[in-house]
Scaffold this motif. Sequence first.
Motif, PDB file in Angstrom:
ATOM      1  N   LEU A  73       1.065  -1.197  -0.024  1.00  0.00           N
ATOM      2  CA  LEU A  73       0.171  -0.037  -0.181  1.00  0.00           C
ATOM      3  C   LEU A  73       0.547   0.925  -0.047  1.00  0.00           C
ATOM      4  CD1 LEU A  73      -2.867  -1.315   2.144  1.00  0.00           C
ATOM      5  CD2 LEU A  73      -2.980  -0.360   0.231  1.00  0.00           C
ATOM      6  N   ARG A  74       2.151   1.020   0.474  1.00  0.00           N
ATOM      7  CA  ARG A  74       2.645   2.186   0.915  1.00  0.00           C
ATOM      8  C   ARG A  74       3.954   2.480  -0.140  1.00  0.00           C
ATOM      9  NH1 ARG A  74       3.901   4.572   5.430  1.00  0.00           N
ATOM     10  NH2 ARG A  74       5.217   6.160   5.583  1.00  0.00           N
ATOM     11  N   ILE A  75       3.900   1.670  -0.969  1.00  0.00           N
ATOM     12  CA  ILE A  75       4.121   1.863  -3.115  1.00  0.00           C
ATOM     13  C   ILE A  75       3.856   2.240  -3.815  1.00  0.00           C
ATOM     14  CG2 ILE A  75       5.212   0.503  -4.425  1.00  0.00           C
ATOM     15  CD1 ILE A  75       6.541  -1.158  -2.680  1.00  0.00           C
ATOM     16  N   GLN A  76       1.904   1.863  -3.314  1.00  0.00           N
ATOM     17  CA  GLN A  76       1.267   2.618  -4.184  1.00  0.00           C
ATOM     18  C   GLN A  76       1.135   4.031  -3.744  1.00  0.00           C
ATOM     19  OE1 GLN A  76      -2.416   1.203  -4.655  1.00  0.00           O
ATOM     20  NE2 GLN A  76      -1.709  -0.990  -4.492  1.00  0.00           N
ATOM     21  N   ASN A  77       1.961   4.626  -2.592  1.00  0.00           N
ATOM     22  CA  ASN A  77       2.276   6.085  -1.935  1.00  0.00           C
ATOM     23  C   ASN A  77       0.899   6.672  -1.786  1.00  0.00           C
ATOM     24  OD1 ASN A  77       3.117   8.404  -1.650  1.00  0.00           O
ATOM     25  ND2 ASN A  77       3.076   9.297  -3.922  1.00  0.00           N
ATOM     26  N   LEU A  78       0.382   5.849  -1.054  1.00  0.00           N
ATOM     27  CA  LEU A  78      -1.274   5.661  -0.334  1.00  0.00           C
ATOM     28  C   LEU A  78      -0.920   6.332   0.718  1.00  0.00           C
ATOM     29  CD1 LEU A  78      -3.980   4.718  -1.230  1.00  0.00           C
ATOM     30  CD2 LEU A  78      -4.011   3.120   0.815  1.00  0.00           C
ATOM     31  N   PHE A  79       0.057   6.407   1.733  1.00  0.00           N
ATOM     32  CA  PHE A  79       1.008   7.281   2.840  1.00  0.00           C
ATOM     33  C   PHE A  79       0.759   9.154   3.122  1.00  0.00           C
ATOM     34  CE2 PHE A  79      -1.416   3.596   5.093  1.00  0.00           C
ATOM     35  CZ  PHE A  79      -0.783   2.699   4.989  1.00  0.00           C
ATOM     36  N   ASN A  80       1.168   9.138   2.040  1.00  0.00           N
ATOM     37  CA  ASN A  80       2.016  10.077   1.689  1.00  0.00           C
ATOM     38  C   ASN A  80       1.004  11.829   0.998  1.00  0.00           C
ATOM     39  OD1 ASN A  80       3.714   9.655   3.164  1.00  0.00           O
ATOM     40  ND2 ASN A  80       4.920   8.788   0.868  1.00  0.00           N
ATOM     41  N   SER A  81      -0.567  11.259   0.296  1.00  0.00           N
ATOM     42  CA  SER A  81      -1.168  12.109  -0.357  1.00  0.00           C
ATOM     43  C   SER A  81      -2.788  12.600   0.492  1.00  0.00           C
ATOM     44  CB  SER A  81      -1.711  11.190  -1.537  1.00  0.00           C
ATOM     45  OG  SER A  81      -2.064   9.573  -1.524  1.00  0.00           O
ATOM     46  N   PRO A  82      -2.672  13.482  -0.537  1.00  0.00           N
ATOM     47  CA  PRO A  82      -3.500  13.802   1.130  1.00  0.00           C
ATOM     48  C   PRO A  82      -5.297  13.213   0.486  1.00  0.00           C
ATOM     49  CG  PRO A  82      -3.180  14.980  -0.964  1.00  0.00           C
ATOM     50  CD  PRO A  82      -2.514  14.288  -1.007  1.00  0.00           C
ATOM     51  N   ASP A  83      -5.993  11.664   0.486  1.00  0.00           N
ATOM     52  CA  ASP A  83      -6.244  11.110   0.086  1.00  0.00           C
ATOM     53  C   ASP A  83      -7.263  11.519   0.900  1.00  0.00           C
ATOM     54  OD1 ASP A  83      -5.313   8.316  -2.004  1.00  0.00           O
ATOM     55  OD2 ASP A  83      -6.913   9.821  -2.590  1.00  0.00           O
ATOM     56  N   THR A  84      -8.754  10.486   0.827  1.00  0.00           N
ATOM     57  CA  THR A  84      -9.947  11.035   1.753  1.00  0.00           C
ATOM     58  C   THR A  84      -9.415   9.968   2.611  1.00  0.00           C
ATOM     59  OG1 THR A  84     -10.898   9.935   0.657  1.00  0.00           O
ATOM     60  CG2 THR A  84     -11.566  11.658  -0.005  1.00  0.00           C
ATOM     61  N   THR A  85      -9.730  10.186   4.025  1.00  0.00           N
ATOM     62  CA  THR A  85      -9.275   9.171   4.964  1.00  0.00           C
ATOM     63  C   THR A  85      -9.882   7.489   4.968  1.00  0.00           C
ATOM     64  OG1 THR A  85      -9.496  11.394   6.250  1.00  0.00           O
ATOM     65  CG2 THR A  85      -9.046   8.992   7.651  1.00  0.00           C
ATOM     66  N   ASN A  86     -11.029   7.861   4.405  1.00  0.00           N
ATOM     67  CA  ASN A  86     -12.038   6.134   4.258  1.00  0.00           C
ATOM     68  C   ASN A  86     -11.510   5.821   3.381  1.00  0.00           C
ATOM     69  OD1 ASN A  86     -14.698   6.144   5.524  1.00  0.00           O
ATOM     70  ND2 ASN A  86     -15.541   6.952   4.536  1.00  0.00           N
ATOM     71  N   TYR A  87     -11.072   5.970   1.946  1.00  0.00           N
ATOM     72  CA  TYR A  87     -10.394   5.147   1.145  1.00  0.00           C
ATOM     73  C   TYR A  87      -8.897   4.165   1.557  1.00  0.00           C
ATOM     74  CZ  TYR A  87      -8.095   4.005  -3.224  1.00  0.00           C
ATOM     75  OH  TYR A  87      -7.847   3.706  -3.860  1.00  0.00           O
ATOM     76  N   ARG A  88      -8.063   5.381   2.245  1.00  0.00           N
ATOM     77  CA  ARG A  88      -7.346   4.713   3.482  1.00  0.00           C
ATOM     78  C   ARG A  88      -7.396   3.377   4.238  1.00  0.00           C
ATOM     79  NH1 ARG A  88      -4.586   9.427   3.938  1.00  0.00           N
ATOM     80  NH2 ARG A  88      -5.565   9.808   6.119  1.00  0.00           N
ATOM     81  N   VAL A  89      -8.706   3.870   5.016  1.00  0.00           N
ATOM     82  CA  VAL A  89      -9.062   2.966   6.294  1.00  0.00           C
ATOM     83  C   VAL A  89     -10.385   1.530   5.534  1.00  0.00           C
ATOM     84  CG1 VAL A  89     -10.579   2.374   7.503  1.00  0.00           C
ATOM     85  CG2 VAL A  89      -9.877   5.111   7.925  1.00  0.00           C
ATOM     86  N   ARG A  90      -9.993   2.249   4.662  1.00  0.00           N
ATOM     87  CA  ARG A  90     -11.174   0.891   3.597  1.00  0.00           C
ATOM     88  C   ARG A  90      -9.649  -0.025   2.197  1.00  0.00           C
ATOM     89  NH1 ARG A  90     -13.972   2.484  -0.493  1.00  0.00           N
ATOM     90  NH2 ARG A  90     -13.929   4.024   0.147  1.00  0.00           N
ATOM     91  N   LYS A  91      -8.876   0.479   2.710  1.00  0.00           N
ATOM     92  CA  LYS A  91      -7.690   0.400   1.788  1.00  0.00           C
ATOM     93  C   LYS A  91      -7.470  -0.629   2.606  1.00  0.00           C
ATOM     94  CE  LYS A  91      -6.747   0.864  -2.027  1.00  0.00           C
ATOM     95  NZ  LYS A  91      -6.749   0.116  -3.527  1.00  0.00           N
TER      96      LYS A  91
END
Lengths: 92, 160
Positions: B29-47
């Motif tokens: 997930l980190r490699i997909q640059n999920l944690f540094n991007s300002p994505d919606t929190t919900n999306y991150r939690v679901r991932k």
Amino acid sequence: MSNRRSRQSSRASRISDDQMIDLVGKLRQFLPEIRERRRSEKVSASKVLQETCNYIRNLHREVDNLSDRLSQLLDSVDEDSPEAAVIRSLLM
Amino acid sequence: MASADKTINTDVPEKDVFAIHFLQSLSNLRIQNLFNSPDTTNYRVRKIKKAAYVSMARAAGGTSRLWSRALLRRAAKGNNKIVRFPRRKRKVTWKISSKRRRSDQRAPVVEDAAERLRNLVPGGGGMETSKLMEETAHYIKCLSMQVKVMQCLVDGLSPK
């Protein structure tokens, strides 16, 4: 449909009701609540199944909460803190 | 005590197996640059939640359990990936549809509770009741192991 029952009891390879009771008993061991109670063996099967459902729902909820907290924590880690070093070493 | 003719195996791997699989998922997930991007929190939690379930299914034996197969299939459908499961050699068991299930002849109160259980355990809908018991036991063990791993991770990351 009524002759299915007589046909079924003649098959030795199917799981009988005794084995079913045994399975339910084994399932009981994994439920933390029932294990702590000193009850006789005759806990009803439906009660065990009900407790199992509740337990699984609790576990799902735990996973949800923990995912939520993980998401916040992984997001809010400072760049220079020791936690960041740990994460970097673990996840990279 | 009446014992089953075949011993039912509900062993699960050690905690570190679950931990390694989960950390691998997180690093993907980190490699997909999920944690540094300002994505919606919900999306991150679901991932993260999905990564938890998928890594649990893989750690627990991948395709060798009915519930883990169903879980992986469900997750792969969400990704629109084509998943190929290797053909398992297994004894012929009849796929019993929900209308003609042999377990209809058990006590109806047990079957009601079993029906609710079927909705909770992945892949439960196609299982006969005794198989459902076995899969449930394994599923519970794996779930609690996964929860322990996640709890340790959260504890380790929380500020003191």
